[in-house]
Design a protein around this motif. Structure first.
Motif, PDB file in Angstrom:
ATOM      1  N   ILE A  97       0.853  -1.183   0.000  1.00 47.31           N
ATOM      2  CA  ILE A  97       0.000   0.000   0.000  1.00 47.31           C
ATOM      3  C   ILE A  97       0.898   1.246   0.000  1.00 47.31           C
ATOM      4  CG2 ILE A  97      -0.158   0.030   2.540  1.00 47.31           C
ATOM      5  CD1 ILE A  97      -3.014   1.096   2.238  1.00 47.31           C
ATOM      6  N   ALA A  98       0.465   2.279  -0.714  1.00 43.25           N
ATOM      7  CA  ALA A  98       1.222   3.539  -0.780  1.00 43.25           C
ATOM      8  C   ALA A  98       0.247   4.702  -0.630  1.00 43.25           C
ATOM      9  CB  ALA A  98       1.971   3.645  -2.104  1.00 43.25           C
ATOM     10  N   GLU A 111       3.773   7.878   2.537  1.00 42.76           N
ATOM     11  CA  GLU A 111       4.035   6.646   3.291  1.00 42.76           C
ATOM     12  C   GLU A 111       3.904   5.446   2.349  1.00 42.76           C
ATOM     13  OE1 GLU A 111       4.734   6.414   6.485  1.00 42.76           O
ATOM     14  OE2 GLU A 111       4.071   8.269   7.433  1.00 42.76           O
ATOM     15  N   SER A 112       4.645   4.364   2.674  1.00 44.33           N
ATOM     16  CA  SER A 112       4.526   3.133   1.899  1.00 44.33           C
ATOM     17  C   SER A 112       5.149   1.984   2.672  1.00 44.33           C
ATOM     18  CB  SER A 112       5.222   3.292   0.544  1.00 44.33           C
ATOM     19  OG  SER A 112       5.269   2.047  -0.131  1.00 44.33           O
ATOM     20  N   ASN A 113       4.619   0.766   2.451  1.00 42.56           N
ATOM     21  CA  ASN A 113       5.244  -0.417   3.056  1.00 42.56           C
ATOM     22  C   ASN A 113       6.000  -1.234   2.012  1.00 42.56           C
ATOM     23  OD1 ASN A 113       3.133  -1.461   1.600  1.00 42.56           O
ATOM     24  ND2 ASN A 113       2.323  -2.751   3.235  1.00 42.56           N
ATOM     25  N   ILE A 114       6.306  -0.596   0.885  1.00 44.58           N
ATOM     26  CA  ILE A 114       7.092  -1.258  -0.161  1.00 44.58           C
ATOM     27  C   ILE A 114       8.563  -0.981   0.103  1.00 44.58           C
ATOM     28  CG2 ILE A 114       7.543  -1.473  -2.620  1.00 44.58           C
ATOM     29  CD1 ILE A 114       4.760  -0.497  -3.179  1.00 44.58           C
ATOM     30  N   ALA A 115       9.278  -1.978   0.539  1.00 50.21           N
ATOM     31  CA  ALA A 115      10.706  -1.812   0.826  1.00 50.21           C
ATOM     32  C   ALA A 115      11.505  -1.934  -0.464  1.00 50.21           C
ATOM     33  CB  ALA A 115      11.161  -2.861   1.845  1.00 50.21           C
ATOM     34  N   LEU A 156      -3.070   0.439  -4.083  1.00 46.26           N
ATOM     35  CA  LEU A 156      -3.034  -0.896  -3.491  1.00 46.26           C
ATOM     36  C   LEU A 156      -2.483  -1.888  -4.509  1.00 46.26           C
ATOM     37  CD1 LEU A 156      -6.512  -0.787  -1.770  1.00 46.26           C
ATOM     38  CD2 LEU A 156      -4.313  -0.809  -0.604  1.00 46.26           C
ATOM     39  N   TYR A 157      -1.466  -2.647  -4.101  1.00 45.57           N
ATOM     40  CA  TYR A 157      -0.815  -3.632  -4.973  1.00 45.57           C
ATOM     41  C   TYR A 157      -1.294  -5.022  -4.554  1.00 45.57           C
ATOM     42  CZ  TYR A 157       2.477   0.088  -6.271  1.00 45.57           C
ATOM     43  OH  TYR A 157       3.041   1.247  -6.731  1.00 45.57           O
ATOM     44  N   SER A 158      -1.982  -5.745  -5.464  1.00 49.04           N
ATOM     45  CA  SER A 158      -2.549  -7.055  -5.136  1.00 49.04           C
ATOM     46  C   SER A 158      -2.340  -8.029  -6.287  1.00 49.04           C
ATOM     47  CB  SER A 158      -4.050  -6.933  -4.835  1.00 49.04           C
ATOM     48  OG  SER A 158      -4.310  -5.882  -3.930  1.00 49.04           O
ATOM     49  N   LYS A 159      -2.412  -9.331  -5.962  1.00 48.82           N
ATOM     50  CA  LYS A 159      -2.259 -10.357  -6.991  1.00 48.82           C
ATOM     51  C   LYS A 159      -3.518 -10.489  -7.849  1.00 48.82           C
ATOM     52  CE  LYS A 159       1.911 -11.870  -6.045  1.00 48.82           C
ATOM     53  NZ  LYS A 159       2.138 -13.133  -5.337  1.00 48.82           N
ATOM     54  N   GLN A 160      -4.650 -10.058  -7.321  1.00 46.25           N
ATOM     55  CA  GLN A 160      -5.896 -10.106  -8.079  1.00 46.25           C
ATOM     56  C   GLN A 160      -6.697  -8.834  -7.831  1.00 46.25           C
ATOM     57  OE1 GLN A 160      -7.806 -13.611  -6.629  1.00 46.25           O
ATOM     58  NE2 GLN A 160      -8.235 -12.772  -4.611  1.00 46.25           N
TER      59      GLN A 160
END
Length: 501
Positions: A97-98, A111-115, A156-160
């Motif tokens: 999520i960003a 903010e983001s939880n993408i390292a 939001l980054y998701s597989k589907q």
């Protein structure tokens, strides 16, 4: 017969007979197709179980959302609210999520939880016109959610593909609460800072607007620029007002009459003033005269005052070889960072002027401290006052040029260890952080009496070390995006002095 014996008799004799009767009945009606009934019954059982499981899942999700919103309501600072928002990815079943904030026509990452080194890339800035093109990154599908007031956006980054309708309300609440806390936080910070600086600002303003103090400072500044051996300030009727330096063994080179005032200024030196220097001094004195009329008449001449500040800034830097064009370099860097962040034209204009005048508070004794080889604690205390002094100096033109906050907070740090107020995170205006990074880089690459300046490559490493310490990551990343072109521009400015020297 006891209940136990009755139960045993039912299980051993009655129940088998009843089951046998049911199968005989099924066989009587369905004949050889009795197995179809069994299959249908099994399928109905599976459907019922799936529905039951979905119902349980919906209850769990609803409970998780409820708990998340309850937790959110207890958070009263922007950092904690951001942490809760990032954790909402688990509830939505999204991998990453960003969070972005709208600045001008561009959303900027907060903010983001993408390292780093993950299997998805993230944009530091997203222009409004680009939103329709954001659909995927690597193997992830990207869903875009924009808050009701358009000030904040979530990717939001998701597989589907996510069920937007299911989570839209939840995300709207999260973004609205984040925005509300951010606004309250900034407002409280501004009120507190205003209260802290009010009395100091009033006293400094009175000093700054005193005719005699101003004129003495201004002429002393010109003396420093010209390296003249001596000067006298007189009335036009030759009444001596003030003597600058005491070396009058040299001939009088030039007499300047200060326009719109009853004063004139005599310069004594062992060499003639060249034409360019005379024009420069004349311009300085014309500006001073206009400003003095401005004070006496209690009117406002913003343009003249701004030119005065620019001349003063240039004068301070010309008198110190280590700070030549310091402000121009900070301005150049700051403007490029602002453009890299896609800030609006008006914001870039304010940052440009604020960066150029960021050290205007270093007048008089404050600036002279920088020439020392060893700076003592008392000197540092004096230096730490210059952002506040500078903000007071530009206050008279703040309604036209909104640069007061840029100057006041350009020595604050993202981790709260800066000065003069020790504020941190979102309390520090983005414009101030941009100018702070510009000054930091310029200071690293510049020579000082006690050390040689670092190379561009070494400075990049130092800047990156200050990520989330001195500056927000988004500002550092914006700087690194344009560092190559900036290096060329800064080298051109520095080459001018190297060539002249």
């Amino acid at each position: 017969m006891s209940i136990f014996e009755q139960s045993r008799d039912y299980l051993n004799n009655v129940l088998p007979e009843q089951i046998s009767s049911i199968f005989e009945l099924i066989n009587q009606f369905l004949g050889q197709y009795w197995w179809i009934f069994v299959i249908v019954a099994f399928i109905m059982f599976l459907v019922a179980m799936r529905y039951f499981r979905k119902s349980i899942q919906q209850r769990v999700e609803a409970q998780a959302i409820d708990e998340s919103l309850k937790k959110l309501s207890t958070k009263k600072d922007i950092k904690s609210v951001g942490e809760v928002l990032l954790k909402s990815a688990e509830i939505i079943k999204s991998h990453y999520i960003a969070l972005y904030e709208l600045r001008g026509e561009t959303y900027v990452l907060i903010e983001s939880n993408i390292a780093e080194n993950k299997d998805a890339s993230i944009s530091l800035r997203v222009a409004k016109r680009e939103l329709a093109n954001i659909t995927e990154s690597g193997k992830y599908i990207i869903d875009v959610f924009i808050g009701n007031d358009n000030n904040y956006m979530i990717l939001l980054y998701s597989k589907q593909k996510l069920d937007r309708q299911k989570f839209a309300g939840y995300l709207d609440v999260m973004l609205s609460y984040y925005g509300a806390i951010s606004d309250i936080f900034k407002a409280k910070g501004a009120d507190a800072l205003l209260s802290m600086s009010k009395s100091t600002s009033v006293s400094l303003m009175k000093l700054q607007m005193d005719n005699k103090q101003f004129l003495n400072f201004f002429v002393a500044l010109i003396m420093k620029i010209t390296d003249a051996k001596g000067a006298k300030l007189l009335t036009k009727s030759d009444e001596l007002m003030y003597v600058y330096l005491n070396s009058f063994d040299y001939p009088l080179q030039k007499t300047f009459y200060i326009r719109n005032t009853p004063y004139k200024l005599e310069f004594y030196d062992n060499k003639e003033l060249d034409r360019e220097k005379m024009i420069q001094i004349g311009s300085f004195l014309d500006t001073a005269g206009s400003f003095l009329v401005n004070i006496d008449g209690k009117s406002e001449m913003v343009k003249n005052y701004l030119e005065l500040l620019k001349f003063t800034n240039e004068g301070m830097e010309l008198g110190n070889e280590y700070y030549r064009d310091h402000s121009l370099m900070v301005q150049t860097i700051s403007v490029e960072i602002a453009k890299s962040l896609y800030l609006s034209e008006s914001e870039i204009d304010a940052i440009s002027l604020g960066a150029y005048l960021h050290d205007i508070g270093m007048v008089g004794d404050v600036f002279s401290v920088l020439e020392k080889d060893n700076i003592e604690e008392s000197d540092m205390n004096l230096i730490k006052e210059h952002p506040l002094i500078g903000s007071v100096i530009v206050e008279p033109i703040s309604h036209v040029y909104p640069i007061t906050e840029i100057i006041k907070y350009h020595h604050e740090r993202y981790d709260g260890k800066g000065y003069p107020f020790g504020i941190k995170d979102a309390e520090i205006p983005l414009s101030s952080q941009i100018v702070a990074l510009g000054e930091f880089y310029t200071g690293i690459i510049g020579d000082r009496p006690y050390r040689k300046g670092k190379t561009h490559e070494e400075a990049l490493v130092e800047v990156d070390k200050m990520r989330d310490k001195m500056f927000a990551s988004v500002v550092v990343d914006a700087f690194l995006d344009v560092e190559k072109s900036l290096n060329n521009k800064i080298n051109k400015i520095r080459f001018k002095w190297n060539k002249n020297d």
